[in-house]
Design a protein around this motif. Sequence first.
Motif, PDB file in Angstrom:
ATOM      1  N   THR A  58       0.696  -1.142  -0.125  1.00 55.09           N
ATOM      2  CA  THR A  58      -0.131  -0.073   0.177  1.00 55.09           C
ATOM      3  C   THR A  58       0.847   1.336   0.001  1.00 55.09           C
ATOM      4  O   THR A  58       0.603   2.126  -0.636  1.00 55.09           O
ATOM      5  CB  THR A  58      -0.914  -0.136   1.254  1.00 55.09           C
ATOM      6  N   LEU A  75       2.921   1.587  -3.346  1.00 56.08           N
ATOM      7  CA  LEU A  75       2.081   2.245  -4.479  1.00 56.08           C
ATOM      8  C   LEU A  75       1.746   3.592  -4.215  1.00 56.08           C
ATOM      9  O   LEU A  75       1.505   4.312  -5.339  1.00 56.08           O
ATOM     10  CB  LEU A  75       1.071   1.261  -4.715  1.00 56.08           C
ATOM     11  N   ASN A  76       1.375   4.081  -2.986  1.00 53.85           N
ATOM     12  CA  ASN A  76       0.799   5.286  -2.754  1.00 53.85           C
ATOM     13  C   ASN A  76       1.935   6.297  -3.038  1.00 53.85           C
ATOM     14  O   ASN A  76       1.822   7.492  -3.280  1.00 53.85           O
ATOM     15  CB  ASN A  76       0.218   5.421  -1.436  1.00 53.85           C
ATOM     16  N   MET A  89       4.319   6.061  -5.053  1.00 51.29           N
ATOM     17  CA  MET A  89       4.360   6.281  -6.458  1.00 51.29           C
ATOM     18  C   MET A  89       3.439   7.530  -7.080  1.00 51.29           C
ATOM     19  O   MET A  89       4.064   8.412  -7.710  1.00 51.29           O
ATOM     20  CB  MET A  89       3.916   5.077  -7.340  1.00 51.29           C
ATOM     21  N   THR A  91      -3.271   6.181  -9.044  1.00 47.57           N
ATOM     22  CA  THR A  91      -2.466   5.283  -8.137  1.00 47.57           C
ATOM     23  C   THR A  91      -3.369   5.602  -6.928  1.00 47.57           C
ATOM     24  O   THR A  91      -3.470   4.558  -5.947  1.00 47.57           O
ATOM     25  CB  THR A  91      -0.996   5.953  -7.743  1.00 47.57           C
ATOM     26  N   ALA A 117      -6.603   3.475  -7.237  1.00 46.36           N
ATOM     27  CA  ALA A 117      -6.352   2.115  -7.451  1.00 46.36           C
ATOM     28  C   ALA A 117      -7.030   1.719  -8.926  1.00 46.36           C
ATOM     29  O   ALA A 117      -7.349   0.531  -9.036  1.00 46.36           O
ATOM     30  CB  ALA A 117      -6.883   1.094  -6.513  1.00 46.36           C
ATOM     31  N   PHE A 166      -2.464  -0.039 -10.925  1.00 43.99           N
ATOM     32  CA  PHE A 166      -2.016   0.174  -9.797  1.00 43.99           C
ATOM     33  C   PHE A 166      -3.192  -0.419  -8.691  1.00 43.99           C
ATOM     34  O   PHE A 166      -3.574   0.217  -7.607  1.00 43.99           O
ATOM     35  CB  PHE A 166      -1.822   1.475  -9.476  1.00 43.99           C
ATOM     36  N   SER A 167      -4.030  -1.433  -9.076  1.00 43.24           N
ATOM     37  CA  SER A 167      -5.221  -1.887  -8.302  1.00 43.24           C
ATOM     38  C   SER A 167      -4.900  -2.749  -7.394  1.00 43.24           C
ATOM     39  O   SER A 167      -5.924  -3.075  -6.316  1.00 43.24           O
ATOM     40  CB  SER A 167      -6.109  -2.625  -9.481  1.00 43.24           C
ATOM     41  N   TRP A 214      -3.123  -2.876  -4.497  1.00 42.43           N
ATOM     42  CA  TRP A 214      -3.184  -2.294  -2.987  1.00 42.43           C
ATOM     43  C   TRP A 214      -4.658  -2.393  -2.148  1.00 42.43           C
ATOM     44  O   TRP A 214      -4.716  -2.496  -1.127  1.00 42.43           O
ATOM     45  CB  TRP A 214      -2.440  -0.927  -2.861  1.00 42.43           C
ATOM     46  N   LYS A 265       2.197  -7.678  -8.500  1.00 46.87           N
ATOM     47  CA  LYS A 265       2.865  -6.528  -7.512  1.00 46.87           C
ATOM     48  C   LYS A 265       3.411  -7.130  -6.038  1.00 46.87           C
ATOM     49  O   LYS A 265       4.220  -6.391  -5.769  1.00 46.87           O
ATOM     50  CB  LYS A 265       1.509  -5.850  -7.347  1.00 46.87           C
TER      51      LYS A 265
END
Length: 556
Positions: free
Chosen positions: A125, A128-129, A131, A176, A179, A183-184, A186, A486
């Motif tokens: 989580t 990715l956040n 990013m 991001t 999601a 980037f889904s 997380w 991921k």
Amino acid sequence: MFFFFLGLLFIYLDIFYFIEKMFFFMNSCLFFYVILFDWMSLMFVSFVFLISSMILFYSMEYMNFDFNKIRFLILMNLFIMFMMFLIFSPNLISILLGWDGLGMVSFCLVIFYQNKKSYSSGFVTVILNRMGDLFIILSLIWMLNFGSWNFIFLNYFMNYDYLSLIIFMIMLASLTKSAQIPFSSWLPLAMAAPTPVSSLVHSSTLVTAGIYLMIRFNEVFLNFEFLNLLIIISCLTMFMSGFNAIFEFDLKKIIAFSTLSQMSFMFMILCLGKIEMCFFYLLMHALFKSMMFLSSGILILNMNNNQDIRKMGGLINYLPFTSLIFMFTLMSLCGFPFFCSFYSKDLIFEYFLMVDINLFFFFFFFFSFLFTFFYSIRVIYYLMIMNFSMNNYLMIIKFESKILISSMILISFIMMFFGSFFMWLLFYKFDLIFLEFKIKILSMLILFFSIWFFFELNNFLFSMNYSFSLFKFFFFGMMWNLLFVKVNFFLNNFVFFGFFASKVVEIGWTEHNLSSGILCLFKSVMISSQNFFLNSYKVYTLVFFLWFLIIFMYNF
């Protein structure tokens, strides 16, 4: 209530306030902190405060026996504070403050239970956040060349190429946080957090930050060619999440996939240029999705923290009020007539049928709409209609406290009866929709078809849990392998890189050269200075005076 009535006043008077305070300037770049009060920000923050207050009231009972409940309440209040920074900000500096704060606090809340599963979920989580934070920082650096970070002035001092790069970075940041593909992965992993956190994250704060940012950037965003790319991403995400929700047995993950599908639904209508429709559905989605998580939290609590819907059934006989609210939220999710979501979702569906759209987009939109009905009916069947087993009979607690129930009554009342009020409030200048009667009732026909198709299919597939679970591990049941790629990429590669960096930097050659080497250098310098000032002071003073005397005699 104050923010809500203030938003009504701003709608009626058609005004907004733009407040900015300059801290300092450097090389012709002005450092402002900016606050924008308009009807959209005031209305959204009133919904955030309403939902978060009910969730905090709910958490007092839900987290009552947790040892770290004070830390939990502090983190939840920090979460709301950072979301408020984001809502009132037309400035990329203050947006980054709220954006980064949401990512940081969400990581602390996802790893709240401090076990291996929550740690791995929180790690994916936060990476990715981060990013998304990187894209915001890149757009902020690019805007630094033009002397201001206020995106409200973007149209006036930038040319097309510069502006398109900034909008592309902000679009990636929104993808991001909301999601979207790729980037889904997380979003279902964030279900490791406590249920009140999921209710706040998926209704009005973290996940909606991306779509809210795109609504704020709508005047400059809708003029670029990124709309085609974004509508393809949203169609694929909606189809993927709806398909995965059909083959999922974890109740909280089903609701997470539902949130992912509805976020894609909002991105799609945003790409068609209907900003008010998108914002209207954002508010209605916040209402029923928060209630969906709160009622499912009571169901999970009564099932001894079991989240598998196959071990539930007949809950309406034991928990009637909670089950009723949960069924109402699912009906609102489907756009059942005269619930709050009906006035927004049916309006969007009819507008989508009117516009000149590609057949590819229409195919994904239609089947995603069908999947929403399908997994909602599946959840109702497994939780309410299906007979309970002996396991279920031994596990059920029958616990509905007054605090848990009263925290859901107000939002449930608004969710069921105030949809028409908000529709006439936000669409006082209404677009007429002309459709044939058979197209007008198409959404209801899809609903009845999905009910019939589910019970027909249930006799063949849904009773065979083994084959159904086996299908879940294939490509279509694993988020198109996004989850596998991921999780393995981040958990393996990043952890390996961290181990390598710790060996080289902290306890390796870098530490030896930069710490021990510098220490030896400073030590030798100190010894030399000590010898100069203490032991040989007189000798050096005599040499200095002799040198001065020679120079003086030479000049004389």
